[in-house]
Design a protein around this motif. Structure first.
Motif, PDB file in Angstrom:
ATOM      1  N   MET A 126       0.837  -1.206   0.000  1.00 47.54           N
ATOM      2  CA  MET A 126       0.000   0.000   0.000  1.00 47.54           C
ATOM      3  C   MET A 126       0.873   1.259   0.000  1.00 47.54           C
ATOM      4  O   MET A 126       0.664   2.177  -0.803  1.00 47.54           O
ATOM      5  CB  MET A 126      -0.906  -0.002   1.232  1.00 47.54           C
ATOM      6  CG  MET A 126      -1.901   1.138   1.236  1.00 47.54           C
ATOM      7  SD  MET A 126      -3.034   1.005   2.619  1.00 47.54           S
ATOM      8  CE  MET A 126      -4.598   1.069   1.768  1.00 47.54           C
ATOM      9  N   ARG A 127       1.877   1.269   0.861  1.00 47.58           N
ATOM     10  CA  ARG A 127       2.758   2.447   0.941  1.00 47.58           C
ATOM     11  C   ARG A 127       3.558   2.633  -0.365  1.00 47.58           C
ATOM     12  O   ARG A 127       3.684   3.748  -0.870  1.00 47.58           O
ATOM     13  CB  ARG A 127       3.733   2.296   2.107  1.00 47.58           C
ATOM     14  CG  ARG A 127       3.095   2.409   3.499  1.00 47.58           C
ATOM     15  CD  ARG A 127       4.150   2.057   4.536  1.00 47.58           C
ATOM     16  NE  ARG A 127       3.744   2.244   5.911  1.00 47.58           N
ATOM     17  CZ  ARG A 127       3.227   1.294   6.698  1.00 47.58           C
ATOM     18  NH1 ARG A 127       2.983   0.094   6.201  1.00 47.58           N
ATOM     19  NH2 ARG A 127       2.944   1.541   7.958  1.00 47.58           N
ATOM     20  N   ASP A 141      -2.088   7.353   9.144  1.00 51.58           N
ATOM     21  CA  ASP A 141      -0.926   7.593   8.278  1.00 51.58           C
ATOM     22  C   ASP A 141      -1.342   8.155   6.911  1.00 51.58           C
ATOM     23  O   ASP A 141      -0.505   8.300   6.008  1.00 51.58           O
ATOM     24  CB  ASP A 141      -0.132   6.297   8.075  1.00 51.58           C
ATOM     25  CG  ASP A 141       0.644   5.902   9.337  1.00 51.58           C
ATOM     26  OD1 ASP A 141       0.863   6.773  10.194  1.00 51.58           O
ATOM     27  OD2 ASP A 141       1.022   4.718   9.452  1.00 51.58           O
ATOM     28  N   ALA A 187      -3.469   2.852   9.791  1.00 57.11           N
ATOM     29  CA  ALA A 187      -3.281   3.165   8.364  1.00 57.11           C
ATOM     30  C   ALA A 187      -3.972   4.475   8.017  1.00 57.11           C
ATOM     31  O   ALA A 187      -3.429   5.312   7.279  1.00 57.11           O
ATOM     32  CB  ALA A 187      -3.821   2.027   7.497  1.00 57.11           C
ATOM     33  N   THR A 188      -5.171   4.676   8.564  1.00 54.10           N
ATOM     34  CA  THR A 188      -5.913   5.911   8.292  1.00 54.10           C
ATOM     35  C   THR A 188      -5.156   7.112   8.861  1.00 54.10           C
ATOM     36  O   THR A 188      -5.029   8.156   8.210  1.00 54.10           O
ATOM     37  CB  THR A 188      -7.332   5.827   8.899  1.00 54.10           C
ATOM     38  OG1 THR A 188      -7.940   4.610   8.438  1.00 54.10           O
ATOM     39  CG2 THR A 188      -8.196   7.001   8.470  1.00 54.10           C
ATOM     40  N   PHE A 240      -3.816   6.839   4.780  1.00 54.13           N
ATOM     41  CA  PHE A 240      -4.248   5.896   3.750  1.00 54.13           C
ATOM     42  C   PHE A 240      -5.742   5.614   3.851  1.00 54.13           C
ATOM     43  O   PHE A 240      -6.362   5.814   4.894  1.00 54.13           O
ATOM     44  CB  PHE A 240      -3.450   4.587   3.875  1.00 54.13           C
ATOM     45  CG  PHE A 240      -2.001   4.771   3.535  1.00 54.13           C
ATOM     46  CD1 PHE A 240      -1.567   4.700   2.222  1.00 54.13           C
ATOM     47  CD2 PHE A 240      -1.074   5.064   4.529  1.00 54.13           C
ATOM     48  CE1 PHE A 240      -0.239   4.913   1.894  1.00 54.13           C
ATOM     49  CE2 PHE A 240       0.261   5.275   4.219  1.00 54.13           C
ATOM     50  CZ  PHE A 240       0.681   5.191   2.904  1.00 54.13           C
ATOM     51  N   ASP A 241      -6.300   5.150   2.734  1.00 59.02           N
ATOM     52  CA  ASP A 241      -7.724   4.848   2.632  1.00 59.02           C
ATOM     53  C   ASP A 241      -7.922   3.380   3.029  1.00 59.02           C
ATOM     54  O   ASP A 241      -7.656   2.482   2.227  1.00 59.02           O
ATOM     55  CB  ASP A 241      -8.151   5.104   1.167  1.00 59.02           C
ATOM     56  CG  ASP A 241      -9.635   4.862   0.950  1.00 59.02           C
ATOM     57  OD1 ASP A 241     -10.318   4.426   1.895  1.00 59.02           O
ATOM     58  OD2 ASP A 241     -10.093   5.108  -0.185  1.00 59.02           O
ATOM     59  N   ALA A 242      -8.338   3.149   4.294  1.00 61.31           N
ATOM     60  CA  ALA A 242      -8.445   1.775   4.781  1.00 61.31           C
ATOM     61  C   ALA A 242      -9.755   1.589   5.535  1.00 61.31           C
ATOM     62  O   ALA A 242     -10.278   2.524   6.128  1.00 61.31           O
ATOM     63  CB  ALA A 242      -7.271   1.457   5.705  1.00 61.31           C
ATOM     64  N   GLU A 268      -3.449   5.138  -7.148  1.00 60.40           N
ATOM     65  CA  GLU A 268      -4.589   5.187  -6.236  1.00 60.40           C
ATOM     66  C   GLU A 268      -4.637   3.834  -5.523  1.00 60.40           C
ATOM     67  O   GLU A 268      -4.621   2.775  -6.165  1.00 60.40           O
ATOM     68  CB  GLU A 268      -5.892   5.403  -7.020  1.00 60.40           C
ATOM     69  CG  GLU A 268      -7.117   5.431  -6.123  1.00 60.40           C
ATOM     70  CD  GLU A 268      -8.428   5.388  -6.921  1.00 60.40           C
ATOM     71  OE1 GLU A 268      -8.397   5.629  -8.152  1.00 60.40           O
ATOM     72  OE2 GLU A 268      -9.465   5.092  -6.302  1.00 60.40           O
ATOM     73  N   TRP A 280       0.732  -3.689  10.407  1.00 58.21           N
ATOM     74  CA  TRP A 280       0.816  -2.425   9.671  1.00 58.21           C
ATOM     75  C   TRP A 280       2.079  -1.647  10.028  1.00 58.21           C
ATOM     76  O   TRP A 280       2.753  -1.111   9.153  1.00 58.21           O
ATOM     77  CB  TRP A 280      -0.430  -1.567   9.942  1.00 58.21           C
ATOM     78  CG  TRP A 280      -0.294  -0.177   9.397  1.00 58.21           C
ATOM     79  CD1 TRP A 280       0.044   0.955  10.093  1.00 58.21           C
ATOM     80  CD2 TRP A 280      -0.429   0.229   8.024  1.00 58.21           C
ATOM     81  NE1 TRP A 280       0.116   2.042   9.238  1.00 58.21           N
ATOM     82  CE2 TRP A 280      -0.177   1.620   7.970  1.00 58.21           C
ATOM     83  CE3 TRP A 280      -0.747  -0.444   6.826  1.00 58.21           C
ATOM     84  CZ2 TRP A 280      -0.226   2.352   6.773  1.00 58.21           C
ATOM     85  CZ3 TRP A 280      -0.785   0.284   5.638  1.00 58.21           C
ATOM     86  CH2 TRP A 280      -0.537   1.656   5.626  1.00 58.21           C
ATOM     87  N   ALA A 319       1.309   3.748  -3.285  1.00 56.62           N
ATOM     88  CA  ALA A 319       0.937   5.160  -3.114  1.00 56.62           C
ATOM     89  C   ALA A 319       2.124   6.058  -3.439  1.00 56.62           C
ATOM     90  O   ALA A 319       1.980   7.091  -4.115  1.00 56.62           O
ATOM     91  CB  ALA A 319       0.452   5.404  -1.684  1.00 56.62           C
ATOM     92  N   PHE A 378      -6.296   1.604  -2.017  1.00 58.50           N
ATOM     93  CA  PHE A 378      -7.160   1.528  -0.841  1.00 58.50           C
ATOM     94  C   PHE A 378      -7.136   0.082  -0.347  1.00 58.50           C
ATOM     95  O   PHE A 378      -6.718  -0.831  -1.070  1.00 58.50           O
ATOM     96  CB  PHE A 378      -8.588   1.996  -1.147  1.00 58.50           C
ATOM     97  CG  PHE A 378      -9.209   1.370  -2.367  1.00 58.50           C
ATOM     98  CD1 PHE A 378      -8.973   1.891  -3.636  1.00 58.50           C
ATOM     99  CD2 PHE A 378     -10.013   0.254  -2.255  1.00 58.50           C
ATOM    100  CE1 PHE A 378      -9.535   1.305  -4.773  1.00 58.50           C
ATOM    101  CE2 PHE A 378     -10.601  -0.331  -3.376  1.00 58.50           C
ATOM    102  CZ  PHE A 378     -10.351   0.197  -4.635  1.00 58.50           C
TER     103      PHE A 378
END
Ligand code: NAD
Length: 319
Positions: free
Chosen positions: A19-20, A45, A42-43, A47-49, A28, A129, A23, A30
């Motif tokens: 994910m990282r 940080d 994650a949120t 991110f869309d989780a 894009e 995470w 991004a 999620f």
């Protein structure tokens, strides 16, 4: 297409790193995690989780995202059943440390047509995470499978994700991956556990332990569930290489017991390690994805040590 959104299921060490890294490459991305702690982290940080699997899969279906399964083997069947019900048209890959059993699970739910297996050969002994790192895959081999069923368009999506994460792509068939992974990953895990156990039973051993012990047991610090999941799921391939290692150790034991030199084992081990140190990794550049025989061509190139460092041409693709 490099602007295909990425949907990561399981935001642990590997999923969180995908994910990282995706991004950071401008994709894009999620994702889903079952625990609220990881989703909150994650949120926080940026991110869309979410911990709502159906919600994330609906979003994936709506954007035709590439779904990345980043959960351990025992969790795959329940995830695949939800994907079949909510996002069956999405291209699908995984990061699992074993490949043939995943192909069978994907086949069983009827999603094989959209599936191309993957395995980034990178990791640490940490989980969750917080252990993730956008740089984890930089320069690492990332196996992308070239099994007979593999669709060229999905294969390209998966290879592009690996390249975007900074990895080099190693094309391999799932069965050949599993035989090699048994040798260079699963056997080392078992040997590390045996070594750590043995030393743990010897007084003073930990007090004297330095580089050899640290390096030889590093992977024994991995979460036991993960080690069991990958070794047990690849038992058919682990057994012959475990037998081979046990035979070599038995011969070494006999030599020591009879006062003979250890020449055979030590010399062959040293020679193999020297060969590994000078192993070359030529770039694969000529194969056209989707052309006649492209999967066999890539499997042969991967077997010979070849890696893909930048996107290959795709048949009938503009530019
Ligand atoms: P991890 O423990 O850090 O993360 C595992 C993730 O799976 C977590 O998000 C967890 O919540 C989720 N999960 C576990 N069981 C679940 C279930 N029943 N339902 C839903 N979610 C569940 O582990 P990891 O190291 O990221 O491993 C994930 C995958 O990556 C595994 O398949 C592993 O074989 C593979 N892999 C690991 C490494 C490594 O070095 N650790 C390297 C390459 C590939």
């Amino acid at each position: 297409m490099r602007n295909t959104p990425v949907c990561v299921l399981g935001l642990g060490l590997i999923g969180g790193s995908v994910m990282r890294a995706a991004a950071a490459a401008g994709r894009e991305v999620f994702g889903y995690n079952r625990s609220v702690e990881a989703v909150t982290a994650a949120t926080a940080d940026g991110f869309d989780a979410t911990e709502n699997l159906d919600e994330v899969l609906s979003a994936a279906a709506a954007s035709n995202a590439l779904i990345v399964l980043a959960v351990p083997v025992p969790a795959l069947s329940q995830m695949l059943a939800r994907i079949r019900d909510v996002a069956p048209q999405c291209p699908l890959t995984d990061v699992t440390s074993v490949k043939s059993c995943v192909v069978e699970e994907v086949r069983a739910v009827g999603l094989l047509e959209r599936f191309v297996g993957g395995h980034p050969m990178a990791g640490t002994a940490h989980s969750g995470w917080v252990a993730g790192d956008a740089q984890l895959f930089v320069g690492a081999p990332w196996v992308v499978s070239v099994d007979d069923h593999v669709d060229p368009a999905v294969w390209t999506l998966v290879a592009d994700l690996a390249l975007d994460c900074g990895a080099v792509v190693v094309p391999a068939r799932s069965d050949e991956h599993d035989a090699a992974a048994a040798t260079i990953s699963h056997l080392p895990h078992l040997l590390a556990e045996a070594l750590a156990t043995t030393a743990g039973e010897v007084p003073l051993a930990f007090a004297l332990a330095a580089g050899s012990f640290r390096d030889g047991t590093r992977v024994a610090a991995t979460a036991p569930d993960l080690v069991r999941a990958m070794c047990e799921a690849n038992a058919d391939q682990v057994l012959p290489v475990l037998d081979r290692a046990l035979d070599l150790l038995k011969l070494a034991r006999e030599a020591l017991a009879e006062g003979n030199p250890l020449t055979e084992l030590v010399d062959s081990g040293h020679a193999a390690r020297v060969r590994y140190d000078s192993f070359s990794r030529p770039a694969i550049v000529a194969t056209v994805i989707g052309a006649d025989n492209w999967r066999d061509e890539l499997a042969a190139a991967g077997r010979a040590g070849g890696v893909i460092r930048s996107a290959l041409p795709v048949l009938d693709s503009p530019g």
